[in-house]
Enzyme design. Structure first.
Site, PDB file in Angstrom:
ATOM      1  N   ALA A   1       8.316   5.451  -4.309  1.00 18.98           N
ATOM      2  CA  ALA A   1       9.539   6.043  -3.775  1.00 18.98           C
ATOM      3  C   ALA A   1       9.891   6.990  -4.695  1.00 18.98           C
ATOM      4  O   ALA A   1       9.558   6.828  -5.769  1.00 18.98           O
ATOM      5  CB  ALA A   1      10.728   4.932  -3.169  1.00 18.98           C
TER       6      ALA A   1
ATOM      7  N   GLY B   1       6.733   1.759  -2.309  1.00 22.40           N
ATOM      8  CA  GLY B   1       6.767   2.198  -0.802  1.00 22.40           C
ATOM      9  C   GLY B   1       5.673   2.580  -0.397  1.00 22.40           C
ATOM     10  O   GLY B   1       5.272   2.508   1.029  1.00 22.40           O
TER      11      GLY B   1
ATOM     12  N   GLU C   1       3.938  -0.361   1.076  1.00 20.60           N
ATOM     13  CA  GLU C   1       4.480  -1.000   2.044  1.00 20.60           C
ATOM     14  C   GLU C   1       4.119  -0.010   3.507  1.00 20.60           C
ATOM     15  O   GLU C   1       4.121  -0.593   4.438  1.00 20.60           O
ATOM     16  CB  GLU C   1       5.929  -0.643   1.697  1.00 20.60           C
ATOM     17  CG  GLU C   1       6.292  -1.797   0.742  1.00 20.60           C
ATOM     18  CD  GLU C   1       7.655  -1.735   0.286  1.00 20.60           C
ATOM     19  OE1 GLU C   1       8.342  -2.642   0.279  1.00 20.60           O
ATOM     20  OE2 GLU C   1       8.214  -0.666  -0.345  1.00 20.60           O
TER      21      GLU C   1
ATOM     22  N   GLU D   1       8.096  -3.004  -8.136  1.00 18.79           N
ATOM     23  CA  GLU D   1       9.522  -2.701  -8.293  1.00 18.79           C
ATOM     24  C   GLU D   1      10.373  -3.446  -9.008  1.00 18.79           C
ATOM     25  O   GLU D   1      11.275  -3.050  -9.762  1.00 18.79           O
ATOM     26  CB  GLU D   1      10.188  -2.967  -6.572  1.00 18.79           C
ATOM     27  CG  GLU D   1       9.843  -1.879  -5.728  1.00 18.79           C
ATOM     28  CD  GLU D   1       8.368  -1.896  -5.110  1.00 18.79           C
ATOM     29  OE1 GLU D   1       8.337  -1.266  -4.016  1.00 18.79           O
ATOM     30  OE2 GLU D   1       7.674  -2.995  -5.530  1.00 18.79           O
TER      31      GLU D   1
END
Length: 259
Positions: A65, A111, A114, A134
């Site tokens: 992200a 992300g 994900e 993360e």
């Protein structure tokens, strides 16, 4: 039409490519919004039977992200970021009625992994590197990572991957069951297209029912067997079922209307 992604449609396949190579295709707010729109358009398009999602360039599928966007967020803003992202993109993709294949080239981190996990299944190039880093930033995966990773690789492996913030390579991802196939970079999209063409020979209505039934396994308080029974019954009312069974009995190839 889009700033951060490109889309193309060919022979029943819509390919959605995240196209921010200078940022290693990182997901920012605008890109998530554009991806939502592109997936929605493809899902509603009667000519699209399969969706392939990939990243541009050779370095990254999606390298995470865009941290600069939320580094100064409050608790409430952080919660809202995760909720909105899951609703707009990650849960949205996982529950689409059109099959989604993630073609993972290079880095799929945070992300990015994900998003790949939200797709219905994944293929990877041999240079792929996957991980959820993360906790090295003092946060946890917030776009479904803590839920989908254990479903795919098991609890112990997911715990290790999340806690160490480490990356695994394509062969390890294959061994873990995180990806279904590994191939060269040159062959990645052709392999995804080959799998898509196998999918397209079958009933799109039945595939949509199968996606709903398989997803039901992972929903709390939902009896997946009941969902399967209901979806199985519904198939009997479709034109695809009539065509499929008639073609079988007549010993010919089915030509599914997709209704």
């Amino acid at each position: 039409m889009y700033t951060n992604i490109t889309t193309s449609q060919n022979n029943g396949i819509t390919t959605i490519t995240i196209n921010r190579p200078s940022k290693l295709n990182a997901l920012n707010k605008e890109t998530i919004q554009e991806l939502h729109a592109a997936f929605r358009v493809a899902d509603l398009d009667a000519d699209t039977k399969v969706i392939i999602v990939t990243g541009s360039g050779e370095k990254a599928f999606v390298a995470g992200a865009d941290i600069s966007e939320f580094a100064d967020f409050s608790v409430a803003e952080g919660g809202k970021l995760a909720a909105k992202g899951q609703e707009l993109l990650f849960d949205f993709v996982a529950n689409l009625s059109t099959p989604v294949i993630a073609a993972v080239n290079g880095f799929a981190l945070g992300g990015g992994l994900e998003l790949a996990m939200a797709a219905h299944f994944r293929v990877a190039s041999d240079n792929a590197k996957m991980g959820l880093p993360e906790v090295s930033l003092g946060v946890i995966p917030g776009y479904g990572g803590t839920q989908r990773l254990p479903q795919l690789v098991g609890k112990g492996r997911a715990m290790e991957m999340v806690m160490t913030a480490g990356m695994i390579d394509a062969q390890q991802a294959l061994q873990y069951g995180l990806v279904n196939h590994v191939t060269t970079q040159e062959e990645l999209i052709p392999l995804a297209e080959k799998l898509a063409s196998k999918i397209m020979r079958n009933s799109s209505v039945a595939i949509s029912a199968a996606i709903q039934s398989i997803n039901a396994v992972y929903q709390d308080g939902v009896d997946g067997f009941k969902v399967e029974i209901e979806q199985f019954g519904n198939c009997f009312g479709t034109e695809d079922f009539k065509e499929g069974t008639t073609a079988f009995l007549e010993k010919r190839k089915a030509n599914f209307p997709g209704k």
